[in-house]
Design a protein around this motif. Structure first.
Motif, PDB file in Angstrom:
ATOM      1  N   UNK A 115     -75.672  32.787 107.831  1.00 16.47           N
ATOM      2  CA  UNK A 115     -76.438  32.746 109.080  1.00 16.47           C
ATOM      3  C   UNK A 115     -77.937  32.740 108.815  1.00 16.47           C
ATOM      4  N   UNK A 116     -78.380  33.481 107.821  1.00 14.89           N
ATOM      5  CA  UNK A 116     -79.793  33.435 107.451  1.00 14.89           C
ATOM      6  C   UNK A 116     -80.209  32.021 107.040  1.00 14.89           C
ATOM      7  N   UNK A 117     -79.320  31.348 106.301  1.00 13.17           N
ATOM      8  CA  UNK A 117     -79.629  29.981 105.883  1.00 13.17           C
ATOM      9  C   UNK A 117     -79.852  29.092 107.099  1.00 13.17           C
ATOM     10  N   UNK A 118     -79.012  29.276 108.115  1.00 14.80           N
ATOM     11  CA  UNK A 118     -79.201  28.455 109.309  1.00 14.80           C
ATOM     12  C   UNK A 118     -80.433  28.901 110.089  1.00 14.80           C
ATOM     13  N   UNK A 119     -80.713  30.196 110.130  1.00 15.49           N
ATOM     14  CA  UNK A 119     -81.961  30.662 110.754  1.00 15.49           C
ATOM     15  C   UNK A 119     -83.161  29.992 110.099  1.00 15.49           C
ATOM     16  N   UNK A 120     -83.137  29.897 108.768  1.00 19.34           N
ATOM     17  CA  UNK A 120     -84.242  29.248 108.055  1.00 19.34           C
ATOM     18  C   UNK A 120     -84.350  27.778 108.428  1.00 19.34           C
ATOM     19  N   UNK A 121     -83.215  27.125 108.575  1.00 18.12           N
ATOM     20  CA  UNK A 121     -83.248  25.710 108.944  1.00 18.12           C
ATOM     21  C   UNK A 121     -83.849  25.529 110.333  1.00 18.12           C
ATOM     22  N   UNK A 122     -83.432  26.354 111.278  1.00 22.03           N
ATOM     23  CA  UNK A 122     -83.978  26.264 112.639  1.00 22.03           C
ATOM     24  C   UNK A 122     -85.486  26.527 112.631  1.00 22.03           C
ATOM     25  N   UNK A 123     -85.899  27.517 111.860  1.00 22.63           N
ATOM     26  CA  UNK A 123     -87.329  27.823 111.753  1.00 22.63           C
ATOM     27  C   UNK A 123     -88.083  26.649 111.138  1.00 22.63           C
ATOM     28  N   UNK A 124     -87.479  26.012 110.154  1.00 23.97           N
ATOM     29  CA  UNK A 124     -88.115  24.856 109.506  1.00 23.97           C
ATOM     30  C   UNK A 124     -88.342  23.728 110.500  1.00 23.97           C
ATOM     31  N   UNK A 125     -87.397  23.486 111.389  1.00 21.92           N
ATOM     32  CA  UNK A 125     -87.553  22.412 112.362  1.00 21.92           C
ATOM     33  C   UNK A 125     -88.725  22.670 113.298  1.00 21.92           C
ATOM     34  N   UNK A 126     -88.874  23.922 113.727  1.00 21.20           N
ATOM     35  CA  UNK A 126     -90.009  24.251 114.596  1.00 21.20           C
ATOM     36  C   UNK A 126     -91.316  24.153 113.819  1.00 21.20           C
ATOM     37  N   UNK A 127     -91.313  24.625 112.575  1.00 18.45           N
ATOM     38  CA  UNK A 127     -92.518  24.534 111.738  1.00 18.45           C
ATOM     39  C   UNK A 127     -92.951  23.086 111.586  1.00 18.45           C
ATOM     40  N   UNK A 128     -92.004  22.208 111.357  1.00 20.20           N
ATOM     41  CA  UNK A 128     -92.336  20.776 111.224  1.00 20.20           C
ATOM     42  C   UNK A 128     -92.950  20.251 112.514  1.00 20.20           C
ATOM     43  N   UNK A 171     -80.952  25.688 102.170  1.00 14.67           N
ATOM     44  CA  UNK A 171     -79.947  25.004 101.351  1.00 14.67           C
ATOM     45  C   UNK A 171     -79.265  25.934 100.364  1.00 14.67           C
ATOM     46  N   UNK A 172     -79.719  27.179 100.292  1.00 12.99           N
ATOM     47  CA  UNK A 172     -79.227  28.069  99.252  1.00 12.99           C
ATOM     48  C   UNK A 172     -77.912  28.759  99.586  1.00 12.99           C
ATOM     49  N   UNK A 173     -77.340  28.421 100.719  1.00  8.65           N
ATOM     50  CA  UNK A 173     -76.023  28.964 101.039  1.00  8.65           C
ATOM     51  C   UNK A 173     -74.997  28.591  99.964  1.00  8.65           C
ATOM     52  N   UNK A 174     -75.273  27.485  99.251  1.00  3.20           N
ATOM     53  CA  UNK A 174     -74.332  27.029  98.220  1.00  3.20           C
ATOM     54  C   UNK A 174     -74.188  28.047  97.092  1.00  3.20           C
ATOM     55  N   UNK A 175     -75.100  29.015  97.019  1.00  5.36           N
ATOM     56  CA  UNK A 175     -74.987  30.043  95.978  1.00  5.36           C
ATOM     57  C   UNK A 175     -73.716  30.882  96.121  1.00  5.36           C
ATOM     58  N   UNK A 213     -81.646  43.786 100.060  1.00  5.65           N
ATOM     59  CA  UNK A 213     -82.827  42.971 100.361  1.00  5.65           C
ATOM     60  C   UNK A 213     -83.071  41.965  99.234  1.00  5.65           C
ATOM     61  N   UNK A 214     -82.187  41.000  99.112  1.00  9.15           N
ATOM     62  CA  UNK A 214     -82.298  40.022  98.030  1.00  9.15           C
ATOM     63  C   UNK A 214     -82.243  38.582  98.525  1.00  9.15           C
ATOM     64  N   UNK A 215     -81.990  38.367  99.797  1.00  7.79           N
ATOM     65  CA  UNK A 215     -81.822  36.999 100.296  1.00  7.79           C
ATOM     66  C   UNK A 215     -83.035  36.122 100.005  1.00  7.79           C
ATOM     67  N   UNK A 216     -84.231  36.643 100.280  1.00  5.57           N
ATOM     68  CA  UNK A 216     -85.424  35.814 100.124  1.00  5.57           C
ATOM     69  C   UNK A 216     -85.734  35.510  98.666  1.00  5.57           C
ATOM     70  N   UNK A 217     -85.324  36.401  97.759  1.00  4.16           N
ATOM     71  CA  UNK A 217     -85.592  36.166  96.349  1.00  4.16           C
ATOM     72  C   UNK A 217     -84.507  35.321  95.676  1.00  4.16           C
ATOM     73  N   UNK A 218     -83.254  35.602  95.981  1.00  7.86           N
ATOM     74  CA  UNK A 218     -82.140  34.931  95.313  1.00  7.86           C
ATOM     75  C   UNK A 218     -81.496  33.826  96.140  1.00  7.86           C
ATOM     76  N   UNK A 219     -81.677  33.895  97.469  1.00  9.86           N
ATOM     77  CA  UNK A 219     -81.020  32.930  98.329  1.00  9.86           C
ATOM     78  C   UNK A 219     -79.637  33.365  98.759  1.00  9.86           C
ATOM     79  N   UNK A 220     -79.260  34.576  98.414  1.00 15.20           N
ATOM     80  CA  UNK A 220     -77.969  35.114  98.819  1.00 15.20           C
ATOM     81  C   UNK A 220     -78.030  36.632  98.743  1.00 15.20           C
ATOM     82  N   UNK A 221     -77.064  37.283  99.398  1.00 15.95           N
ATOM     83  CA  UNK A 221     -76.994  38.743  99.439  1.00 15.95           C
ATOM     84  C   UNK A 221     -75.800  39.183  98.598  1.00 15.95           C
ATOM     85  N   UNK A 222     -75.986  40.147  97.711  1.00 14.15           N
ATOM     86  CA  UNK A 222     -74.872  40.607  96.869  1.00 14.15           C
ATOM     87  C   UNK A 222     -73.735  41.187  97.693  1.00 14.15           C
ATOM     88  N   UNK A 223     -72.572  41.273  97.086  1.00 10.05           N
ATOM     89  CA  UNK A 223     -71.359  41.740  97.753  1.00 10.05           C
ATOM     90  C   UNK A 223     -71.588  43.067  98.453  1.00 10.05           C
TER      91      UNK A 223
END
Length: 749
Positions: A493-506, A522-526, A473-483
């Motif tokens: 996939x979580x990163x894209x879920x967040x993007x889709x949610x952001x579009x609806x929020x806007x 955008x934190x998938x780059x981690x 349970x670290x995605x929301x804090x770090x932006x990625x999940x450990x190995x």
């Protein structure tokens, strides 16, 4: 229509001339024959339903796609189909003898379920599970009817469906020992594909003259939790006698029997004295709510033993559903593959509104998502165009499930959520896609509650519901999940879920949420390791430890399902899964030229399995490097080589693969959750897409052919398109899209 002032066009389609103007009789005779043949040709023009081949996807080989061979109505609850020993997840193997007929199946899945309520017409009585298998002949299969002759018994069985009910026609030989066995214990996980594992915990069957009722509680197959199945069946002929049986012991004259312990074998036998070719009808309805509801379905949908009426209605319903996309040009083979694919896109999920014990009257209830990890990418974007009411029903079902259970999981089967997810919280992507495309009939504030919950309370990582995996349970804090299990694929996939949610929020004016989730997306780059190397190429998605240290992995290793790092794919494949951030991906790969070189190498060396869902969009990545021609090349290559009369690549995945084909054949492909379509060029010279909003989009490509696969120009409603990416607004009101197709790309070197 007129030839001249004296000629008329009569209702038969034949030109009629006045007597004084008629030529000599011999010429007139030949003219009449010629024009009559034209009229006959028009009258016999193939309908879309005539192109569907129900055997596609059920045959032998690597592309046997677990599609149900039996018939059902669009998104219907019941799907009667034959079952055999060694059946796939649909319960059927075309090489094997017929064991009997079940009423509930799922199509195109990689892990089966159901198989109830089981029927076996016989001469004599054989109650053992494998004791009544019969060789077959004269097998036919259509979307609206299945038929086969059971050679062992000389009995022909035919079945045609309604939405929750079906009617069988059994044609018996002359016999004093004709029978029909009903087995309430039998189910696919327990009896056909036994490696899945399953059992029945309770059940009862009752026979009252020609009326049979029963139920069972089952466990096993994809999904989670037990579930009940209730049924009511009625025979057109009163049995000469009845029997029941338990664990092989037959009790003559008994009218009721029930399980005494888990996985007892229980059923009933209806005995008949038959004349030669005597037809006995059985109509049956299945419910997940109650016997009373099954009776209601049966009385509403099949009130009489009129087999031909039910069949005609089913054929008409399917023809209407398939006419939503009309194609011209192409070969007969291509049309068969196309319309069979379109048929398979309208099988699952099942609309079980008013058929659940847990939801009230008229509350939308869509069941059997196997899982939305498959269907959000292509199947639902297709339905937004041709069946928007199905999409609104699904989203409203998500809302109802959230209100009831406080969560909406990726897989939902037989009314049960499945805790372990295949990827992200991908119901979010379906909701966002529906919102952005203006699907009507949805309370978007209520829908946003699902998105908000997933964004703030979910995104936990695989198996996070288990205490031993709580460290994920670290995605929301770090932006990625450990190995760990699927950590890379779930992070992306979580990163894209967040993007889709952001579009609806806007869109809903929730500005703070918009910025919060957009930043998180955008934190998938981690997990992008710029120094990781494979086959001379640098930059890949790589798992890293909680400390931040990247692991040393094999970028080509395919882990399978619910294994370390990636789900059903490799780093080579998931390193292209950034549906919202392709421009960033191009930059990270060193610019357009290097991006193209690496991506094309991945396809040439079969390192990117773009026939599997995680890489559906990878082939579209070329558009972001100004090489849409390469997208066209690889899309057409896959269509030509892997979509055949045998099936689709792997399982059909609840219509996901078939939907991929439909979009690719029409010439444009969705980036689901956004208003983006990629232009790759159509297979047919003309396609009419009749959308659910009443508009028609006519797609023309006069030069389209097996060789002319490259898009050399596109105009939409008379205006030339710039580039090979368009938006939903360009097509939502219908109109025309005209492709100039060529054998060579304009940018060919």
């Amino acid at each position: 229509m007129k030839l001249n002032n004296a000629a008329t066009y009569n209702c038969t389609g034949i030109f009629s001339l006045p007597m004084a103007a008629r030529p000599i009789s011999k010429f007139y005779m030949w003219a009449f024959i010629f024009l009559s043949s034209i009229a006959t040709g028009y009258a016999q023009k193939k309908q879309p339903i005539d192109y569907v081949n129900n055997f596609i996807g059920v045959l032998d080989g690597p592309d046997a796609s677990s599609c149900v061979v039996g018939p059902q109505l669009p998104f219907g609850s019941i799907n009667p189909s034959p079952q055999t020993i060694n059946g796939s997840d649909d319960g059927y193997d075309p090489k094997e003898p017929i064991r009997g007929f079940g009423q509930l199946h799922v199509s195109g899945t990689g892990w089966g379920t159901n198989g109830q309520v089981f029927l076996s017409p016989q001469i004599g009585v054989a109650v053992g599970e494998a004791a009544h298998d019969s060789p077959k002949s004269n097998e036919t299969a259509f979307p609206y009817e299945y038929g086969v002759k059971l050679n062992r018994y000389n009995i022909t069985t035919q079945v045609t469906p309604s939405y929750h009910s079906a009617i069988y026609r059994f044609t018996y030989p002359k016999s004093n020992s004709a029978s029909l066995l009903v087995d309430i214990t039998h189910n696919l996980p327990m009896d056909i594909k036994t490696r899945i594992g399953g059992h029945v915990s309770e059940g009862k069957i009752t026979v009252n003259e020609n009326l049979i009722t029963g139920s069972g509680v089952y466990l096993g197959g994809f999904g989670g939790g037990s579930y009940p199945v209730y049924f009511v069946a009625e025979l057109s002929k009163k049995p000469s006698k009845i029997s029941t049986w338990i664990n092989g012991d037959i009790t003559a004259g008994a009218s009721t029997q029930q399980l005494l312990k888990k996985s007892d074998r229980v059923g009933a036998i209806l005995h008949f004295i038959t004349k030669e070719n005597e037809e006995i009808y059985l109509k049956i309805a299945v419910s997940f709510k109650s016997i009373e509801q099954a009776k209601l379905w049966l009385n509403q949908e099949i009130p009489a033993f009129n087999y031909e009426k039910v069949k005609s209605n089913a054929k008409s319903i399917w023809n209407k559903a398939l006419k939503k996309i009309e194609v011209e040009g192409g070969t007969e083979r291509e049309k068969s593959i196309f319309y069979t694919a379109l048929y398979h896109t309208q099988i699952m999920p099942a609309n079980r509104t008013n058929d659940s014990r847990n939801f009230g009257k008229d509350v939308p209830f869509w069941d059997n998502h196997f899982a939305v990890w498959d269907t959000w990418r292509t199947m639902y974007p297709l339905q937004t165009l041709i069946n928007p009411d199905m999409v609104s029903g699904t989203v409203n079902s998500f809302i109802a499930r959230f209100k009831k259970y406080g969560v909406v999981k990726d897989a939902f089967v037989n009314g049960n959520d499945m805790n372990s997810e295949q990827g992200g919280n991908n119901v979010d992507n379906i909701i966002a896609d529906a919102y952005l495309k203006g699907i009507k009939g949805i309370d978007w504030e209520e829908a946003y509650k699902v998105l908000k919950h997933d964004a703030d309370q979910e995104r936990l990582g695989s198996f996070a519901w288990r205490k031993e995996d709580s460290a994920n349970n670290t995605y929301k804090e770090k932006g990625w999940i450990p190995a760990g299990i699927m950590n890379c694929s779930m992070t992306l996939e979580y990163a894209y879920n967040d993007y889709c949610t952001a579009l609806v929020a806007r869109g809903l004016g929730k500005t703070d949420d918009y910025h919060k989730y957009l930043d998180r997306s955008k934190q998938w780059v981690n997990l992008w390791n710029k120094d990781a190397q494979s086959d001379g190429f640098k930059g890949f998605i790589v798992p890293k430890e909680l400390s931040g240290k990247f692991l040393d992995i094999d970028f080509k290793t395919y882990p399978g399902s619910w294994k370390n790092y990636f789900y059903e794919s490799t780093s080579w494949t998931y390193s292209w899964f950034m549906p919202h951030d392709f421009e960033k991906l191009v930059a990270l790969n060193g610019g357009k030229e290097k991006f193209v070189s690496k991506l094309e190498y991945g396809f040439k060396k079969n390192l990117i399995e773009y026939y599997n869902e995680p890489a559906f969009l990878a082939v579209q990545g070329f558009h972001y490097a100004d090489r849409g021609d390469l997208s066209s090349y690889w899309v057409r290559k896959l269509m030509r080589e892997r979509f055949t009369e045998k099936g689709v690549p792997g399982n059909d995945d609840s219509g996901a693969m078939s939907s991929w084909y439909i979009f690719s054949a029409m010439g444009f492909f969705p980036n689901a959750g956004q208003n983006i379509y990629y232009l790759t060029g159509p297979q047919f010279t003309k396609t009419k897409l009749h959308m659910g909003n009443g508009k028609t989009l006519t797609i023309s490509a006069p030069n389209a052919s097996e060789k002319n696969i490259y898009v050399n120009g596109v105009s939409i409603n008379g205006k030339k398109a710039t580039g090979t990416i368009i938006g939903y607004d360009d097509i939502k009101n219908g109109g025309t899209m005209v492709f100039d197709m060529g054998a060579e790309p304009l940018n060919a070197k």
